[in-house]
Design a protein around this motif. Structure first.
Motif, short mmCIF file in Angstrom:
data_model
loop_
_atom_site.label_atom_id
_atom_site.label_comp_id
_atom_site.label_asym_id
_atom_site.label_seq_id
_atom_site.Cartn_x
_atom_site.Cartn_y
_atom_site.Cartn_z
N VAL A 30 0.78 -1.15 0.09
CA VAL A 30 -0.11 -0.06 0.13
C VAL A 30 0.85 1.08 -0.06
O VAL A 30 0.56 2.28 -0.63
CB VAL A 30 -1.12 -0.02 1.15
CG1 VAL A 30 -1.66 1.43 1.28
CG2 VAL A 30 -2.08 -1.19 1.18
N LEU A 31 1.81 1.12 0.83
CA LEU A 31 2.88 2.44 0.62
C LEU A 31 3.51 2.77 -0.34
O LEU A 31 3.74 3.86 -0.79
CB LEU A 31 3.83 2.25 1.80
CG LEU A 31 3.31 2.36 3.40
CD1 LEU A 31 4.22 2.21 4.45
CD2 LEU A 31 2.78 3.71 3.65
N VAL A 32 3.96 1.57 -1.10
CA VAL A 32 4.62 1.85 -2.46
C VAL A 32 3.46 2.31 -3.38
O VAL A 32 4.00 3.24 -4.28
CB VAL A 32 5.23 0.24 -3.01
CG1 VAL A 32 5.75 0.53 -4.36
CG2 VAL A 32 6.09 0.07 -2.01
N ILE A 33 2.45 1.92 -3.29
CA ILE A 33 1.36 2.18 -4.53
C ILE A 33 1.10 3.63 -4.26
O ILE A 33 0.92 4.50 -4.91
CB ILE A 33 0.06 1.44 -4.21
CG1 ILE A 33 0.39 -0.17 -4.80
CG2 ILE A 33 -0.94 1.83 -4.89
CD1 ILE A 33 -0.56 -0.87 -4.70
N ALA A 34 1.05 3.88 -2.53
CA ALA A 34 0.89 5.42 -2.50
C ALA A 34 1.69 6.42 -2.81
O ALA A 34 1.35 7.58 -3.10
CB ALA A 34 0.67 5.55 -0.84
N ASP A 35 3.01 5.92 -3.19
CA ASP A 35 3.80 6.64 -3.58
C ASP A 35 3.62 7.06 -5.06
O ASP A 35 4.27 8.00 -5.57
CB ASP A 35 5.20 5.96 -3.56
CG ASP A 35 6.61 6.56 -3.81
OD1 ASP A 35 6.64 8.19 -3.25
OD2 ASP A 35 7.43 6.08 -4.38
N PHE A 36 3.17 6.37 -5.84
CA PHE A 36 2.64 6.69 -7.27
C PHE A 36 1.42 7.67 -7.16
O PHE A 36 1.38 8.62 -8.16
CB PHE A 36 2.33 5.53 -8.09
CG PHE A 36 3.55 4.71 -8.15
CD1 PHE A 36 4.45 4.93 -9.34
CD2 PHE A 36 3.71 3.30 -7.36
CE1 PHE A 36 5.50 4.25 -9.42
CE2 PHE A 36 4.86 2.57 -7.89
CZ PHE A 36 5.76 2.93 -8.83
N ILE A 37 0.67 7.64 -6.03
CA ILE A 37 -0.47 8.42 -6.17
C ILE A 37 -0.18 9.97 -5.48
O ILE A 37 -0.81 11.01 -5.89
CB ILE A 37 -1.84 7.79 -5.46
CG1 ILE A 37 -2.02 6.38 -6.24
CG2 ILE A 37 -3.05 8.60 -5.16
CD1 ILE A 37 -2.85 5.46 -5.64
N VAL A 38 0.29 9.78 -4.41
CA VAL A 38 0.28 11.03 -3.51
C VAL A 38 1.54 11.96 -4.06
O VAL A 38 2.63 11.76 -4.54
CB VAL A 38 1.16 10.73 -2.06
CG1 VAL A 38 1.27 11.93 -1.06
CG2 VAL A 38 -0.08 9.91 -1.36
N HIS A 39 1.09 13.23 -4.27
CA HIS A 39 2.09 14.41 -4.85
C HIS A 39 3.14 14.83 -3.71
O HIS A 39 2.50 15.03 -2.65
CB HIS A 39 1.02 15.48 -5.29
CG HIS A 39 2.02 16.81 -5.80
ND1 HIS A 39 2.71 16.69 -6.95
CD2 HIS A 39 2.14 17.76 -5.24
CE1 HIS A 39 3.35 17.78 -6.84
NE2 HIS A 39 2.96 18.65 -5.94
#
Length: 100
Positions: A30-39
């Motif tokens: 989830v944290l790696v995926i969030a790295d692509f989403i969060v600015h």
């Protein structure tokens, strides 16, 4: 006589450890995926690399382990280092004091 039952600790049960590891792995994904989403507000250009902080943390951890292994060769004492010091202290005592 009956022996009292020993209480089993939380981490002694393999099923609890499996659950915790699965939660940990899901959280990592989830944290790696969030790295692509969060600015992110970046300051240097290499921070734009996808999953940069995950890679940076992993590499830093590996470097720390390698450095620690090399430092061990410099600062490691002989296994009997402290025993030798105790033997020196004992040799200065009188035989009566050694037995106490």
């Amino acid at each position: 006589m009956n022996k009292p039952e020993q209480k089993v600790a939380f981490f002694d049960k393999p099923e609890n450890v499996k659950i915790i590891l699965r939660v940990f792995y899901v959280l990592c994904v989830v944290l790696v995926i969030a790295d692509f989403i969060v600015h992110r507000h970046i300051y240097v250009s290499f921070e734009e690399i996808p999953a940069f902080y995950a890679i940076y943390g992993f590499v830093a951890c590996v470097v720390l382990v390698v450095i620690a292994k090399e430092m061990r060769k410099l600062v490691m004492r002989d296994e009997k280092y402290y025993d030798a010091r105790e033997d020196e202290d004992d040799s200065s005592k009188k035989p009566e004091e050694k037995q106490q």
